[in-house]
Write an enzyme that holds these catalytic residues in place. Structure first.
Site, short mmCIF file in Angstrom:
data_model
loop_
_atom_site.label_atom_id
_atom_site.label_comp_id
_atom_site.label_asym_id
_atom_site.label_seq_id
_atom_site.Cartn_x
_atom_site.Cartn_y
_atom_site.Cartn_z
N ARG A 46 0.79 -1.12 0.03
CA ARG A 46 -0.09 0.03 0.11
C ARG A 46 0.85 1.28 0.07
O ARG A 46 2.13 1.02 0.10
CB ARG A 46 -0.90 -0.06 1.35
N ALA A 48 0.93 5.19 -1.97
CA ALA A 48 0.70 5.48 -3.47
C ALA A 48 1.85 5.06 -4.38
O ALA A 48 1.77 4.48 -5.21
CB ALA A 48 0.36 7.08 -3.74
N ARG A 97 -7.52 -0.76 -6.65
CA ARG A 97 -7.80 0.53 -5.64
C ARG A 97 -7.86 1.75 -6.45
O ARG A 97 -7.10 1.92 -7.44
CB ARG A 97 -6.59 0.65 -4.65
N GLN A 204 -2.26 2.42 10.30
CA GLN A 204 -0.95 2.44 9.46
C GLN A 204 0.10 3.19 10.05
O GLN A 204 1.16 3.04 10.15
CB GLN A 204 -1.42 3.08 8.02
N ASP A 245 -1.91 10.88 -2.16
CA ASP A 245 -2.50 9.66 -2.82
C ASP A 245 -2.88 10.41 -4.34
O ASP A 245 -2.68 9.56 -5.58
CB ASP A 245 -3.66 8.74 -2.43
N ASN A 255 -5.54 12.20 0.65
CA ASN A 255 -4.60 11.23 1.48
C ASN A 255 -5.40 10.76 2.41
O ASN A 255 -6.65 10.84 2.38
CB ASN A 255 -3.40 12.17 2.09
N LYS A 256 -4.80 9.83 3.10
CA LYS A 256 -5.42 8.95 4.03
C LYS A 256 -6.51 9.82 4.74
O LYS A 256 -6.36 10.84 5.33
CB LYS A 256 -4.27 8.46 4.91
O1 MRU Z 1 -4.64 3.24 2.39
P1 MRU Z 1 -3.15 3.30 2.01
O2 MRU Z 1 -2.42 2.86 3.32
O3 MRU Z 1 -2.59 2.97 1.06
O4 MRU Z 1 -3.19 4.92 2.46
C1 MRU Z 1 -1.67 5.43 2.00
C2 MRU Z 1 -1.79 6.95 2.18
O5 MRU Z 1 -2.90 7.71 2.78
C3 MRU Z 1 -0.38 7.56 2.24
O6 MRU Z 1 -0.10 8.56 2.99
C4 MRU Z 1 -0.17 7.89 0.66
O7 MRU Z 1 -0.29 6.67 -0.19
C5 MRU Z 1 1.17 8.70 0.62
S1 MRU Z 1 2.37 7.26 0.71
C6 MRU Z 1 4.15 8.09 0.33
#
Ligand code: MRU
Length: 358
Positions: A46, A48, A97, A204, A245, A255-256
């Site tokens: 996981r 991005a 995704r 995470q 993302d 983002n998350k």
């Molecule tokens: O659901 P995830 O764990 O894939 O979400 C990841 C994030 O939101 C990260 O902050 C984002 O992908 C940036 S990673 C460098």
């Protein structure tokens, strides 16, 4: 940084199973596209940039078993079939995704290889696709270090930084975006400490960011997501660093889930809010954040954790995996090309404008 999140080895994809962290460091070996697709879907891999690399490697898995007729006269026909085959694999991987645009950008890059080489036969195309996927992988390593170096300038000496989710080595090949800034700052001898938000529902922040920062010897404190406002009010946060993302042409950033909360809080408390992301996270085809597709995930993720219920099963659940932070809440976006400041629409365009030769 000694974490290798994903790699292409002996004709297959080897990746850390992030669902098992921090308890166990174990690897998954994906030998076919479906296994990789499932690993993406359940978040074994996981983040991005790592998703971009996984998608490119996924195409390599999908073309392994394709064999042409071998005869010269059938060459053109084979090429056509091969090209359709790559389209199909890419379409399938694209359903894994929806939010991280790096995944789609990597697939577009892979498909473009075929268009760029109209004279190549299937065997040559297979080689070229492998080269391209390895380039996506190598570029990630280089870009993250460049972003880290630019971003390290924004880390105040003695600073107390806040981060969310995991934008570290585990979200990329081996270094990270927001956490890459911290690794670079540490390498330059800066002193600072990091607060990591837990990041419900899948933790995470608690499971991955804390694991990685502790391994790197960075002073780290874990907080529950709902403690961020209090820390800011107490004057304990000097800057927020988050990954992304998908970033729209105007700088609106997905983002998350929970990142937007932090940006609103940071604005209220006059704390700089930085996004760290490479060019492959930008989606200049969309004007603003409203057009970013937001993944909704299963209710099970909110109803329990580690096999234990966290709520009565009969409750209704809403589980969007990402939110969008308005550009007005962002102080700057750190990229491999430098630090972009407002006005974002103009400066993003200028930063990524193809250089013209005179
Ligand atoms: O659901 P995830 O764990 O894939 O979400 C990841 C994030 O939101 C990260 O902050 C984002 O992908 C940036 S990673 C460098």
């Amino acid at each position: 940084m000694s974490i290798q999140t994903i790699r292409w080895t002996n004709g297959h994809v080897k990746l850390i199973d992030q669902t098992k962290l921090p308890g166990k460091l174990v690897y998954i070996h994906c030998r076919d596209v479906k296994t990789l697709w499932q690993a993406i879907r359940r978040l074994s891999v996981r983040g991005a940039p790592a998703l971009g690399v996984a998608a490119a490697f996924g195409v390599l898995l999908g073309i392994k078993s394709f064999s042409g007729s071998g005869s010269r006269s059938r060459n053109r026909n084979d090429r056509k079939r091969f090209s359709k085959h790559v389209e199909r694999i890419s379409d399938y991987l694209a359903t894994s995704r929806p939010t991280a645009v790096n995944l789609f950008n990597a697939l577009t890059r892979m498909k473009a290889v075929i268009q760029r080489h109209p004279g190549a036969d299937v065997a040559q195309l297979k080689d070229l696709l492998k080269k391209e996927a390895l380039a996506v992988y190598e570029e990630d390593r280089t870009l993250c270090r460049k972003m880290g170096d630019f971003g390290a300038r924004l880390v105040p000496s003695g600073g107390r930084l806040l981060t969310v989710c995991n934008a570290g080595a585990l979200a990329t090949v081996d270094y990270g975006t927001a956490l890459g800034v911290m690794y670079s700052a540490k390498a330059k001898g800066k002193k600072f400490q990091v607060y990591s938000c837990e990041t419900r529902p899948l933790l995470q922040g608690a499971r991955l960011t804390v694991w990685e920062l502790l391994r790197s010897g960075i002073d780290t404190t874990l907080i529950c997501d709902n403690m961020a406002a209090t820390l800011m009010k107490q004057g304990k946060i000097d800057a927020v660093f988050a990954g992304a993302d998908r970033i729209a042409a105007n700088g609106d950033t997905a983002n998350k889930i929970g990142t937007y909360n932090l940006a609103v809080l940071a604005k209220h408390h006059r704390i700089p809010f930085y996004v760290v992301a490479p060019q492959s996270t930008f989606d200049l085809s969309i004007a603003g954040g409203k057009q970013i597709p937001i993944e909704e995930r299963s209710r099970e993720e909110v109803l329990g954790f580690g096999g234990r219920p966290t709520a009565p099963r009969q409750v209704k659940v809403y589980n969007p995996a990402f939110d969008v932070t308005d550009n007005a809440l962002i102080t700057a976006i750190v990229t491999e090309k430098g630090i972009i400041r407002p006005p974002f629409r103009k400066n993003i365009k200028r930063t990524f404008r193809p250089k013209t030769k005179d």
